[in-house]
Design a protein around this motif. Structure first.
Motif, mmCIF file in Angstrom:
data_model
loop_
_atom_site.group_PDB
_atom_site.id
_atom_site.type_symbol
_atom_site.label_atom_id
_atom_site.label_comp_id
_atom_site.label_asym_id
_atom_site.label_seq_id
_atom_site.Cartn_x
_atom_site.Cartn_y
_atom_site.Cartn_z
ATOM 1 N N ALA A 70 0.862 -1.189 0.000
ATOM 2 C CA ALA A 70 0.000 0.000 0.000
ATOM 3 C C ALA A 70 0.895 1.235 0.000
ATOM 4 C CB ALA A 70 -0.887 -0.010 1.237
ATOM 5 N N PRO A 71 0.389 2.321 -0.575
ATOM 6 C CA PRO A 71 1.215 3.536 -0.564
ATOM 7 C C PRO A 71 1.228 4.187 0.825
ATOM 8 C CG PRO A 71 -0.915 3.943 -1.623
ATOM 9 C CD PRO A 71 -0.915 2.504 -1.223
ATOM 10 N N VAL A 72 2.360 4.130 1.489
ATOM 11 C CA VAL A 72 2.503 4.767 2.803
ATOM 12 C C VAL A 72 3.808 5.563 2.786
ATOM 13 C CG1 VAL A 72 2.678 4.418 5.303
ATOM 14 C CG2 VAL A 72 1.400 2.766 3.914
ATOM 15 N N GLU A 73 3.703 6.861 3.024
ATOM 16 C CA GLU A 73 4.899 7.692 3.000
ATOM 17 C C GLU A 73 5.899 7.189 4.051
ATOM 18 O OE1 GLU A 73 4.001 11.932 3.197
ATOM 19 O OE2 GLU A 73 6.135 12.239 3.689
ATOM 20 N N GLY A 74 7.131 7.004 3.640
ATOM 21 C CA GLY A 74 8.163 6.537 4.580
ATOM 22 C C GLY A 74 8.266 5.020 4.640
ATOM 23 N N MET A 75 7.419 4.301 3.896
ATOM 24 C CA MET A 75 7.497 2.835 3.896
ATOM 25 C C MET A 75 7.717 2.314 2.488
ATOM 26 S SD MET A 75 4.750 1.481 6.666
ATOM 27 C CE MET A 75 4.756 2.072 8.353
ATOM 28 N N GLY A 76 8.799 2.737 1.889
ATOM 29 C CA GLY A 76 9.158 2.283 0.550
ATOM 30 C C GLY A 76 10.379 1.386 0.604
ATOM 31 N N PRO A 77 11.108 1.328 -0.498
ATOM 32 C CA PRO A 77 12.249 0.399 -0.569
ATOM 33 C C PRO A 77 13.465 0.818 0.271
ATOM 34 C CG PRO A 77 11.974 1.605 -2.643
ATOM 35 C CD PRO A 77 10.819 1.986 -1.778
ATOM 36 N N VAL A 78 13.443 2.037 0.791
ATOM 37 C CA VAL A 78 14.612 2.492 1.549
ATOM 38 C C VAL A 78 14.306 2.507 3.041
ATOM 39 C CG1 VAL A 78 16.286 4.375 1.850
ATOM 40 C CG2 VAL A 78 15.232 3.978 -0.391
ATOM 41 N N GLY A 79 15.166 1.865 3.829
ATOM 42 C CA GLY A 79 15.015 1.934 5.288
ATOM 43 C C GLY A 79 14.796 0.574 5.921
ATOM 44 N N GLU A 80 15.311 0.427 7.110
ATOM 45 C CA GLU A 80 15.235 -0.848 7.850
ATOM 46 C C GLU A 80 14.838 -0.602 9.296
ATOM 47 O OE1 GLU A 80 17.788 -3.977 8.305
ATOM 48 O OE2 GLU A 80 17.736 -4.506 6.188
ATOM 49 N N ILE A 81 14.228 -1.602 9.868
ATOM 50 C CA ILE A 81 14.078 -1.661 11.319
ATOM 51 C C ILE A 81 14.650 -2.993 11.772
ATOM 52 C CG2 ILE A 81 12.112 -0.101 11.591
ATOM 53 C CD1 ILE A 81 10.918 -3.398 11.735
ATOM 54 N N ARG A 82 14.596 -3.246 13.043
ATOM 55 C CA ARG A 82 15.079 -4.520 13.580
ATOM 56 C C ARG A 82 13.930 -5.248 14.263
ATOM 57 N NH1 ARG A 82 18.655 -3.680 10.623
ATOM 58 N NH2 ARG A 82 20.713 -2.847 11.097
ATOM 59 N N LEU A 83 13.846 -6.551 13.988
ATOM 60 C CA LEU A 83 12.927 -7.400 14.743
ATOM 61 C C LEU A 83 13.693 -7.922 15.952
ATOM 62 C CD1 LEU A 83 11.372 -9.569 11.868
ATOM 63 C CD2 LEU A 83 10.265 -7.669 13.103
ATOM 64 N N VAL A 84 13.402 -7.364 17.110
ATOM 65 C CA VAL A 84 14.148 -7.749 18.322
ATOM 66 C C VAL A 84 13.253 -8.640 19.187
ATOM 67 C CG1 VAL A 84 15.341 -6.914 20.387
ATOM 68 C CG2 VAL A 84 15.484 -5.613 18.241
ATOM 69 N N ASN A 98 13.064 -29.413 14.943
ATOM 70 C CA ASN A 98 14.251 -28.625 15.311
ATOM 71 C C ASN A 98 14.032 -27.118 15.172
ATOM 72 O OD1 ASN A 98 15.603 -31.139 15.631
ATOM 73 N ND2 ASN A 98 15.826 -31.221 13.410
ATOM 74 N N SER A 99 12.846 -26.682 15.519
ATOM 75 C CA SER A 99 12.516 -25.258 15.372
ATOM 76 C C SER A 99 11.963 -24.681 16.675
ATOM 77 C CB SER A 99 11.459 -25.058 14.280
ATOM 78 O OG SER A 99 11.949 -25.514 13.045
ATOM 79 N N ALA A 100 12.190 -23.396 16.838
ATOM 80 C CA ALA A 100 11.642 -22.666 17.988
ATOM 81 C C ALA A 100 11.212 -21.290 17.486
ATOM 82 C CB ALA A 100 12.689 -22.538 19.084
ATOM 83 N N ALA A 101 10.586 -20.514 18.361
ATOM 84 C CA ALA A 101 10.134 -19.176 17.937
ATOM 85 C C ALA A 101 10.079 -18.226 19.123
ATOM 86 C CB ALA A 101 8.757 -19.261 17.283
ATOM 87 N N MET A 102 10.180 -16.932 18.803
ATOM 88 C CA MET A 102 9.977 -15.866 19.797
ATOM 89 C C MET A 102 9.172 -14.756 19.125
ATOM 90 S SD MET A 102 13.646 -15.387 21.709
ATOM 91 C CE MET A 102 14.771 -15.894 20.426
ATOM 92 N N CYS A 103 8.414 -14.025 19.905
ATOM 93 C CA CYS A 103 7.713 -12.845 19.394
ATOM 94 C C CYS A 103 8.654 -11.651 19.473
ATOM 95 C CB CYS A 103 6.448 -12.596 20.205
ATOM 96 S SG CYS A 103 5.288 -13.974 20.095
ATOM 97 N N THR A 104 8.493 -10.732 18.539
ATOM 98 C CA THR A 104 9.454 -9.630 18.455
ATOM 99 C C THR A 104 8.795 -8.253 18.535
ATOM 100 O OG1 THR A 104 9.290 -9.448 16.046
ATOM 101 C CG2 THR A 104 10.933 -10.989 16.912
ATOM 102 N N ASP A 105 9.607 -7.279 18.903
ATOM 103 C CA ASP A 105 9.241 -5.866 18.780
ATOM 104 C C ASP A 105 9.944 -5.304 17.556
ATOM 105 O OD1 ASP A 105 7.741 -5.703 21.170
ATOM 106 O OD2 ASP A 105 9.602 -5.567 22.329
ATOM 107 N N MET A 106 9.315 -4.302 16.941
ATOM 108 C CA MET A 106 9.960 -3.605 15.825
ATOM 109 C C MET A 106 10.679 -2.391 16.388
ATOM 110 S SD MET A 106 6.821 -3.771 13.131
ATOM 111 C CE MET A 106 6.354 -5.301 12.352
ATOM 112 N N ILE A 107 11.998 -2.397 16.243
ATOM 113 C CA ILE A 107 12.841 -1.394 16.896
ATOM 114 C C ILE A 107 13.621 -0.618 15.832
ATOM 115 C CG2 ILE A 107 14.768 -1.145 18.552
ATOM 116 C CD1 ILE A 107 12.197 -2.129 19.898
ATOM 117 N N THR A 108 13.731 0.690 16.002
ATOM 118 C CA THR A 108 14.477 1.499 15.024
ATOM 119 C C THR A 108 15.979 1.247 15.166
ATOM 120 O OG1 THR A 108 14.785 3.360 16.531
ATOM 121 C CG2 THR A 108 12.753 3.363 15.212
#
Ligand code: GLU
Ligand code: MG
Length: 462
Positions: A70-84, A98-108
């Motif tokens: 969807a068109p959202v200003e600031g959410m294009g091909p440039v830029g990253e966050i971290r899934l912590v 042999n798999s596990a999982a954790m829930c993450t926060d989106m961190i700048t």
């Protein structure tokens, strides 16, 4: 101080993963489209990844449930966050070798919660409640449809068919799903998620499972793990579990009702319980419910979050369709639940029926809290209790009681959300803009197609 304890926990879960022979650990997040997505870390890099996170393009919070951007200003091909990841949410995945999982926060990259992070939004609302002396207990009930993929004799194409046409709560229904459900319950037991009840629900192939309540953050993480388990255990058995709100248009829909109660800060006293009041519901509880009903026309855009949700919310289907509340009224938006004798205070709670499993639980719980707290601040009165099916009142009687029909489309609910200052203020600018854009893109696409396209693309998504 918090840093030290989280380091210790990170070391502990890394060791637990190593001991269990885990190869990949999924870093889970739930997006604005309500889809659970993940990137996985190899065990060798896990310890550092727990601190550093995994990189994610900012565009993913502009992606809808059809993988359209969807068109959202600031959410294009440039830029990253971290899934912590939150190591407190670590769980092994018995259905995935042999798999596990954790829930993450989106961190700048600067190490701050990102404005479009749903989990951080929920944490903010939990803090808002705490500032008002309230801690919450929350849980979702899971309804879903078990199906197999068959080749349609007439058209020669694949379609989903419910695994049974058993009766509501019937023991034949229990037997047909016995093997897959036993493995599901065993999975949840291994993951430390306490199962409360299970039964065969009304619709063909429909199942219902309930789990124990928790604080809202744990409850939202549990919601994710249960959805994963329901879908993936079925898949291992060659079946398909649909958590879509209305996967078969001629059958009962799948709800994801949210139960909640309000406690003091220490979690010792149920602030919703007052034995001297009607239905044992305190003034505080009534105000909270008043806030939910007041915001419901907008809140629905988050709790009944997909295009298909509005096929479920019809009068007389026990899914609720009006902004009414009542004691044990299963056609009301909010049901004040009857209590159990052995623990009256502990079992005093209310249930939002206008919720399904296409919702991102972090957004749904956070928005529910924001709406309820607004009702507490404004001391809103939810009006008279509704003691019959509100769909059976005359139009005039509903108007007299201030009971409104819900928006009948996601588009309408999104317009209401855009104009709801309490909810948009709580969500913040980036989450509001990205959520509205993502959901509107879904509306745009689904409204250009027929029911068959809608069902096909909702069936196995949530
Ligand atoms: N399946 C109904 C729904 O769509 C709920 C039935 C019930 O558990 O009361 O919400
Ligand atoms: Mg049910």
């Amino acid at each position: 101080m918090p840093k030290k304890s989280s380091t210790t926990l990170a070391d502990k879960v890394t060791q637990e993963a190593l001991d269990a022979g885990v190869r990949l650990v999924r870093f889970l997040y739930t997006d604005n489209g309500g889809i659970i997505r993940a990137k996985a870390s190899h065990i060798n890099g896990l310890r550092n990844r727990i601190t550093d996170g995994i990189g994610l393009t900012v565009a993913m919070q502009a992606m809808n449930m059809l993988d359209q951007l969807a068109p959202v200003e600031g959410m294009g091909p440039v830029g990253e966050i971290r899934l912590v990841p939150d190591p407190a949410s670590f769980k092994l995945l018995p259905y995935a070798p042999n798999s596990a999982a954790m829930c993450t926060d989106m961190i700048t990259l600067e190490g701050k919660p990102w404005g479009a992070c749903p989990r951080s939004f929920l944490k903010r609302q939990i803090r808002e409640a705490e500032l008002m002396g309230i801690s919450l207990r929350v849980v979702v009930e899971f309804e879903w449809s078990l199906a197999e993929k068959v080749i349609d004799a007439k058209t020669g194409t694949e379609r989903f068919q419910p695994i049974d046409n058993s009766l509501c709560f019937s023991t034949t229904g229990l037997m047909i799903s016995q093997y897959v459900i036993d493995e599901l319950v065993s999975t949840l037991e291994k993951q430390g998620i306490q199962v409360e009840q299970f039964y065969a629900e009304l619709g063909h192939g429909q199942q219902e499972l309930s789990i124990r309540y928790a604080d809202p953050l744990t409850a939202a993480d549990n919601h994710i793990f249960v959805r994963e388990a329901i879908r993936n255990v079925a898949y291992v058995h060659g079946l398909f579990a649909s958590l879509a709100p209305k996967p078969f248009l001629d059958q009962a829909g799948n709800g994801g009702h949210i139960h909640f109660s309000l406690w003091d800060k220490a979690g010792k006293r149920n602030l919703m319980f007052d034995p001297k009041k009607p239905y044992g519901m305190s003034d505080l509880g009534m105000h909270f419910i008043g806030g939910i009903l007041d915001h419901l026309p907008a809140l629905l855009a988050i709790t009944c979050a997909c295009y298909n949700s509005y096929h479920r919310l019809q009068p007389h289907f026990w899914a609720s369709a009006y902004t009414a509340w009542g004691p044990d009224n299963r056609e009301g938006a909010v049901r004040v639940a009857s209590r159990f004798k052995s623990n009256e205070e502990g079992t005093a709670n209310a249930e939002l029926k206008a919720a399904d499993l296409s919702a991102n639980p972090y957004l749904a719980f956070g928005a529910l809290i924001a709406a309820g707290l607004d009702g507490v601040r404004r001391q809103l009165d939810p009006g008279e209790p509704t003691l019959i099916d509100p769909g059976n009142y005359t139009e005039a009687e509903r108007a007299r009681r201030g009971i409104k029909r819900y928006p009948t489309t996601l588009a309408e609910a999104l317009d209401n959300l855009e104009h709801d200052l309490v909810l948009t203020d709580a969500l913040g600018d980036l989450l509001t803009r990205s959520y509205l854009a993502v959901k509107r893109k879904e509306v745009e696409t689904f409204s250009q197609h027929d029911d068959a396209f809608e069902l096909q693309h909702h069936f196995w998504k949530f």
